[in-house]
Scaffold this active site. Structure first.
Site, PDB file in Angstrom:
ATOM      1  N   ARG A  87      14.307  -2.975   7.946  1.00  9.42           N
ATOM      2  CA  ARG A  87      13.754  -2.310   9.126  1.00  9.42           C
ATOM      3  C   ARG A  87      13.565  -3.319  10.254  1.00  9.42           C
ATOM      4  O   ARG A  87      13.183  -4.462   9.998  1.00  9.42           O
ATOM      5  CB  ARG A  87      12.371  -1.720   8.774  1.00  9.42           C
ATOM      6  CG  ARG A  87      12.438  -0.318   8.239  1.00  9.42           C
ATOM      7  CD  ARG A  87      11.134   0.142   7.604  1.00  9.42           C
ATOM      8  NE  ARG A  87       9.894  -0.277   8.233  1.00  9.42           N
ATOM      9  CZ  ARG A  87       8.693  -0.020   7.721  1.00  9.42           C
ATOM     10  NH1 ARG A  87       8.584   0.662   6.589  1.00  9.42           N
ATOM     11  NH2 ARG A  87       7.603  -0.426   8.311  1.00  9.42           N
ATOM     12  N   LYS A  93       0.817  -1.225   0.000  1.00  6.68           N
ATOM     13  CA  LYS A  93       0.000   0.000   0.000  1.00  6.68           C
ATOM     14  C   LYS A  93       0.843   1.264   0.000  1.00  6.68           C
ATOM     15  O   LYS A  93       0.455   2.257  -0.595  1.00  6.68           O
ATOM     16  CB  LYS A  93      -1.053   0.010   1.101  1.00  6.68           C
ATOM     17  CG  LYS A  93      -0.559  -0.235   2.490  1.00  6.68           C
ATOM     18  CD  LYS A  93      -1.724  -0.318   3.455  1.00  6.68           C
ATOM     19  CE  LYS A  93      -1.228  -0.297   4.893  1.00  6.68           C
ATOM     20  NZ  LYS A  93      -0.118  -1.259   5.163  1.00  6.68           N
ATOM     21  N   ARG A 124       2.965  -8.339  13.665  1.00  2.00           N
ATOM     22  CA  ARG A 124       2.229  -7.267  12.972  1.00  2.00           C
ATOM     23  C   ARG A 124       1.027  -7.827  12.214  1.00  2.00           C
ATOM     24  O   ARG A 124      -0.024  -7.193  12.144  1.00  2.00           O
ATOM     25  CB  ARG A 124       3.149  -6.522  11.996  1.00  2.00           C
ATOM     26  CG  ARG A 124       4.184  -5.666  12.710  1.00  2.00           C
ATOM     27  CD  ARG A 124       5.188  -5.098  11.746  1.00  2.00           C
ATOM     28  NE  ARG A 124       4.639  -4.017  10.950  1.00  2.00           N
ATOM     29  CZ  ARG A 124       5.223  -3.531   9.862  1.00  2.00           C
ATOM     30  NH1 ARG A 124       6.359  -4.023   9.445  1.00  2.00           N
ATOM     31  NH2 ARG A 124       4.664  -2.543   9.205  1.00  2.00           N
ATOM     32  N   ARG A 139      -6.007   2.647  11.383  1.00  2.00           N
ATOM     33  CA  ARG A 139      -5.619   1.255  11.591  1.00  2.00           C
ATOM     34  C   ARG A 139      -6.481   0.585  12.652  1.00  2.00           C
ATOM     35  O   ARG A 139      -6.301  -0.592  12.926  1.00  2.00           O
ATOM     36  CB  ARG A 139      -4.174   1.211  12.040  1.00  2.00           C
ATOM     37  CG  ARG A 139      -3.224   0.701  10.948  1.00  2.00           C
ATOM     38  CD  ARG A 139      -1.843   0.677  11.532  1.00  2.00           C
ATOM     39  NE  ARG A 139      -0.902  -0.115  10.847  1.00  2.00           N
ATOM     40  CZ  ARG A 139       0.045   0.374  10.043  1.00  2.00           C
ATOM     41  NH1 ARG A 139       0.080   1.649   9.761  1.00  2.00           N
ATOM     42  NH2 ARG A 139       0.941  -0.436   9.515  1.00  2.00           N
ATOM     43  N   ARG A 175      12.121  -7.045   1.897  1.00  5.43           N
ATOM     44  CA  ARG A 175      11.934  -5.596   1.803  1.00  5.43           C
ATOM     45  C   ARG A 175      13.164  -4.873   2.337  1.00  5.43           C
ATOM     46  O   ARG A 175      13.748  -5.267   3.341  1.00  5.43           O
ATOM     47  CB  ARG A 175      10.701  -5.204   2.613  1.00  5.43           C
ATOM     48  CG  ARG A 175      10.305  -3.775   2.427  1.00  5.43           C
ATOM     49  CD  ARG A 175       8.823  -3.633   2.539  1.00  5.43           C
ATOM     50  NE  ARG A 175       8.442  -3.286   3.892  1.00  5.43           N
ATOM     51  CZ  ARG A 175       7.231  -2.815   4.206  1.00  5.43           C
ATOM     52  NH1 ARG A 175       6.321  -2.667   3.277  1.00  5.43           N
ATOM     53  NH2 ARG A 175       6.934  -2.524   5.450  1.00  5.43           N
TER      54      ARG A 175
HETATM   55  P1  AMP Z   1       3.841   1.334   8.421  1.00  4.23           P
HETATM   56  O1  AMP Z   1       5.043   1.931   7.796  1.00  4.23           O
HETATM   57  O2  AMP Z   1       2.545   1.964   7.963  1.00  4.23           O
HETATM   58  O3  AMP Z   1       3.792  -0.171   8.284  1.00  4.23           O
HETATM   59  O4  AMP Z   1       3.916   1.664   9.990  1.00  4.23           O
HETATM   60  C1  AMP Z   1       4.965   1.181  10.791  1.00  4.23           C
HETATM   61  C2  AMP Z   1       4.516   1.074  12.234  1.00  4.23           C
HETATM   62  O5  AMP Z   1       4.116   2.361  12.718  1.00  4.23           O
HETATM   63  C3  AMP Z   1       3.305   0.175  12.476  1.00  4.23           C
HETATM   64  O6  AMP Z   1       3.639  -1.198  12.591  1.00  4.23           O
HETATM   65  C4  AMP Z   1       2.747   0.742  13.774  1.00  4.23           C
HETATM   66  O7  AMP Z   1       3.503   0.306  14.891  1.00  4.23           O
HETATM   67  C5  AMP Z   1       3.003   2.238  13.612  1.00  4.23           C
HETATM   68  N1  AMP Z   1       1.839   2.903  13.003  1.00  4.23           N
HETATM   69  C6  AMP Z   1       1.763   3.461  11.767  1.00  4.23           C
HETATM   70  N2  AMP Z   1       0.541   3.978  11.556  1.00  4.23           N
HETATM   71  C7  AMP Z   1      -0.182   3.721  12.674  1.00  4.23           C
HETATM   72  C8  AMP Z   1      -1.516   3.978  13.069  1.00  4.23           C
HETATM   73  N3  AMP Z   1      -2.398   4.595  12.247  1.00  4.23           N
HETATM   74  N4  AMP Z   1      -1.905   3.567  14.299  1.00  4.23           N
HETATM   75  C9  AMP Z   1      -1.058   2.963  15.142  1.00  4.23           C
HETATM   76  N5  AMP Z   1       0.208   2.660  14.833  1.00  4.23           N
HETATM   77  C10 AMP Z   1       0.655   3.040  13.609  1.00  4.23           C
END
Ligand code: AMP
Length: 213
Positions: free
Chosen positions: A160, A13, A171, A88, A127
């Protein structure tokens, strides 16, 4: 056009959101990128968020919602945006709807990029992310021109912490419990559009632009 991207971590995404933002000239707002920038700059928010992110957990709603609502109030978000990684949880979606309805606005599309868990695990182990600008690559599906080096800024590509196998599994379970219910939530609003995320990056993008027009 106001768009939400839904899908498991690693469904692609972020990559699609970036392409949508370019094509439709709207900002790409990624909460994950905002947290990573804060972690890099060692801000108070970054320090708090890191303890959750490193464990594969969601950052608490109260640390996320105001951040996004403030961002959406900025001038460049008037013409639309693509939200990547937010909402989320159901409370985040409800808070977003409440903030938007105060301004007489609403989300136009929630794009659900569907990929089975087995494919997610395979993808995420490959990744690589730029340690400087956050750009995302994959050793097989989207390699950089030079191995280990970011095409965009020349930064070093890294795995990461939250893309490591145990964290990915955590996750995914968090996704199924807390984020997947959003599909029903947006189905109820009649704005959900599902795309098959197992296809190539360009095929997925074509499917999305077919929906958005
Ligand atoms: P992402 O890059 O979108 O996969 O985000 C990395 C991490 O940031 C996630 O695994 C969450 O721990 C945190 N995170 C990102 N967006 C949110 C959100 N809307 N609500 C809560 N945690 C978030």
């Amino acid at each position: 056009m106001k768009i939400i991207m839904l899908g498991a971590p690693g469904a692609g995404k972020g990559t699609q959101a970036k392409k949508i933002a370019e094509k439709y000239a709207i900002p790409h707002i990624s909460t994950g990128d905002i947290f990573r920038a804060n972690i890099k700059n060692n801000t108070e928010l970054g320090k708090k968020a890191k303890t959750y992110i490193d464990q594969g957990l969601l950052v608490p709603d109260e640390l996320v919602v105001d951040l996004v609502v403030d961002r959406l109030a900025r001038e460049d978000a008037k013409k639309g945006y693509v939200l990547d990684g937010f909402p989320r949880t159901i409370p985040q979606a409800e808070a977003l709807d409440a903030a938007l309805s105060e301004r007489g606005e609403k989300i136009d599309y929630a794009i659900d990029v569907e990929v089975p868990d087995s494919a997610i695990i395979e993808r995420m182990s490959g990744r690589r992310s730029c340690s400087q600008c956050g750009a995302s690559y994959h050793v097989v599906f989207n390699p950089p021109k030079t191995e280990g080096v970011c095409d965009a800024c020349g930064g070093t590509l890294i795995l990461r912490d939250d893309d490591k196998k145990e964290t990915v599994e955590k996750r995914l379970s968090v996704y199924h419990e807390q984020t997947k219910p959003l599909i029903d939530y947006y189905t109820g609003q009649n704005i959900i559009k599902e795309v098959d995320g197992t296809r190539s990056m360009d095929e997925v993008f074509n499917a999305i632009t077919g929906i958005l027009g």
